[in-house]
Every structure is written in C-alpha cells, then in structure tokens.
Design a protein around this motif. Structure first.
Motif, short mmCIF file in Angstrom:
data_model
loop_
_atom_site.label_atom_id
_atom_site.label_comp_id
_atom_site.label_asym_id
_atom_site.label_seq_id
_atom_site.Cartn_x
_atom_site.Cartn_y
_atom_site.Cartn_z
N LYS A 15 -65.04 0.59 -16.67
CA LYS A 15 -66.47 0.42 -16.94
C LYS A 15 -66.86 -1.04 -16.87
O LYS A 15 -67.88 -1.40 -16.27
N LYS A 16 -66.04 -1.91 -17.43
CA LYS A 16 -66.32 -3.33 -17.41
C LYS A 16 -66.28 -3.87 -15.98
O LYS A 16 -67.11 -4.69 -15.59
N SER A 17 -65.34 -3.39 -15.19
CA SER A 17 -65.23 -3.82 -13.80
C SER A 17 -66.43 -3.35 -12.98
O SER A 17 -66.96 -4.10 -12.16
N ASN A 18 -66.87 -2.10 -13.22
CA ASN A 18 -68.05 -1.59 -12.50
C ASN A 18 -69.31 -2.35 -12.88
O ASN A 18 -70.15 -2.63 -12.03
N ILE A 19 -69.45 -2.68 -14.13
CA ILE A 19 -70.63 -3.44 -14.57
C ILE A 19 -70.61 -4.83 -13.98
O ILE A 19 -71.65 -5.35 -13.54
N LYS A 20 -69.45 -5.44 -13.91
CA LYS A 20 -69.37 -6.78 -13.32
C LYS A 20 -69.71 -6.74 -11.82
O LYS A 20 -70.40 -7.63 -11.32
N LYS A 21 -69.26 -5.71 -11.11
CA LYS A 21 -69.63 -5.56 -9.70
C LYS A 21 -71.13 -5.35 -9.55
O LYS A 21 -71.76 -5.90 -8.64
N TRP A 22 -71.72 -4.56 -10.44
CA TRP A 22 -73.16 -4.29 -10.42
C TRP A 22 -73.94 -5.60 -10.62
O TRP A 22 -74.86 -5.90 -9.88
N ILE A 23 -73.56 -6.37 -11.63
CA ILE A 23 -74.26 -7.63 -11.91
C ILE A 23 -74.07 -8.61 -10.77
O ILE A 23 -75.02 -9.31 -10.38
N PHE A 24 -72.89 -8.68 -10.21
CA PHE A 24 -72.64 -9.61 -9.12
C PHE A 24 -73.48 -9.25 -7.89
O PHE A 24 -74.06 -10.13 -7.26
N SER A 25 -73.59 -7.96 -7.57
CA SER A 25 -74.39 -7.55 -6.41
C SER A 25 -75.88 -7.81 -6.65
O SER A 25 -76.59 -8.25 -5.74
N ILE A 26 -76.36 -7.56 -7.85
CA ILE A 26 -77.76 -7.85 -8.17
C ILE A 26 -78.02 -9.35 -8.12
O ILE A 26 -79.07 -9.80 -7.65
N THR A 27 -77.07 -10.15 -8.58
CA THR A 27 -77.22 -11.60 -8.54
C THR A 27 -77.33 -12.09 -7.10
O THR A 27 -78.20 -12.91 -6.79
N ILE A 28 -76.48 -11.59 -6.22
CA ILE A 28 -76.55 -11.97 -4.81
C ILE A 28 -77.88 -11.54 -4.20
O ILE A 28 -78.51 -12.30 -3.46
N PHE A 29 -78.34 -10.33 -4.53
CA PHE A 29 -79.62 -9.85 -4.02
C PHE A 29 -80.76 -10.75 -4.47
O PHE A 29 -81.63 -11.11 -3.67
N TYR A 30 -80.77 -11.12 -5.75
CA TYR A 30 -81.85 -11.95 -6.25
C TYR A 30 -81.79 -13.37 -5.70
O TYR A 30 -82.82 -14.01 -5.49
N ILE A 31 -80.61 -13.89 -5.46
CA ILE A 31 -80.49 -15.22 -4.86
C ILE A 31 -81.04 -15.20 -3.44
O ILE A 31 -81.72 -16.14 -3.01
#
Length: 106
Positions: A15-31
């Motif tokens: 769960k922690k790994s999936n959440i980190k992947k989710w946040i990382f992909s959203i961060t890249i999208f927003y950048i």
C-alpha cells in the motif's frame, strides 16, 4: 520475544509503495502541467476585471500547495488525505470556471 509482531506486513508495504507511485506520477504531471496552466487560465478568462486578477491565478497557486500537502501527508503517514490533495487543483479550476460563468451570466 516475538520479533515478527513489530515487522510491517506485506500488505502495508504494498500500500505504501502504491501510494508513493501515485504521488510521484501526480507530481510529474503537475510539474509538466504548471507552465501550461498560466496559458490555460488566460485562454479561459479573456475578460480582465479587478476581481479576476488574483482569482484567476488560484489554479496555478494551488498546484505547489497541493504538491506540498501530498508529500507532507506521505511523510507523516496520513494516507487517507493524499488522494484528496491530488485533486485539489482540478477542484479549484472547476470552481473558478463555474464562478466565471456565474459572474458573466449576471
């Protein structure tokens, strides 16, 4: 002494790994989306009024705020709020568009 009770289980780590992947992909999208958000706001709101000077920059301001809230929630292990913080800029943008049409209607 039982050492396995203190070890995190596999489901928590996944769960922690999936959440980190989710946040990382959203961060890249927003950048990637951040430079285009300036132009998108200008295209949506061609009419310049004194009320829109600050309000039309709210989606652009909400992106760094949402990113910092997402990563802070991840750091403090508050995983329930992360997905809400991911969509805050979209909510702000939709509210701004709705507000623009309400003001222009009246």
């Amino acid at each position: 002494m039982n050492l396995t009770t203190n070890a995190p289980n596999q489901q928590t780590l996944t769960k922690k790994s999936n959440i980190k992947k989710w946040i990382f992909s959203i961060t890249i999208f927003y950048i990637i989306f951040l430079p285009f958000s300036f132009y998108l706001i200008d295209l949506c709101f061609l009419r310049i009024d004194s009320i829109f000077i600050l309000i039309r920059q709210l989606p652009t301001i909400s992106i760094p705020v949402a990113l910092s809230l997402m990563w802070a929630s991840y750091y403090y292990k508050d995983y329930k709020k992360i997905k809400f913080y991911c969509f805050v800029p979209f909510f702000v943008f939709l509210i701004l568009i709705l507000l623009h049409y309400l003001i222009s209607f009246f």
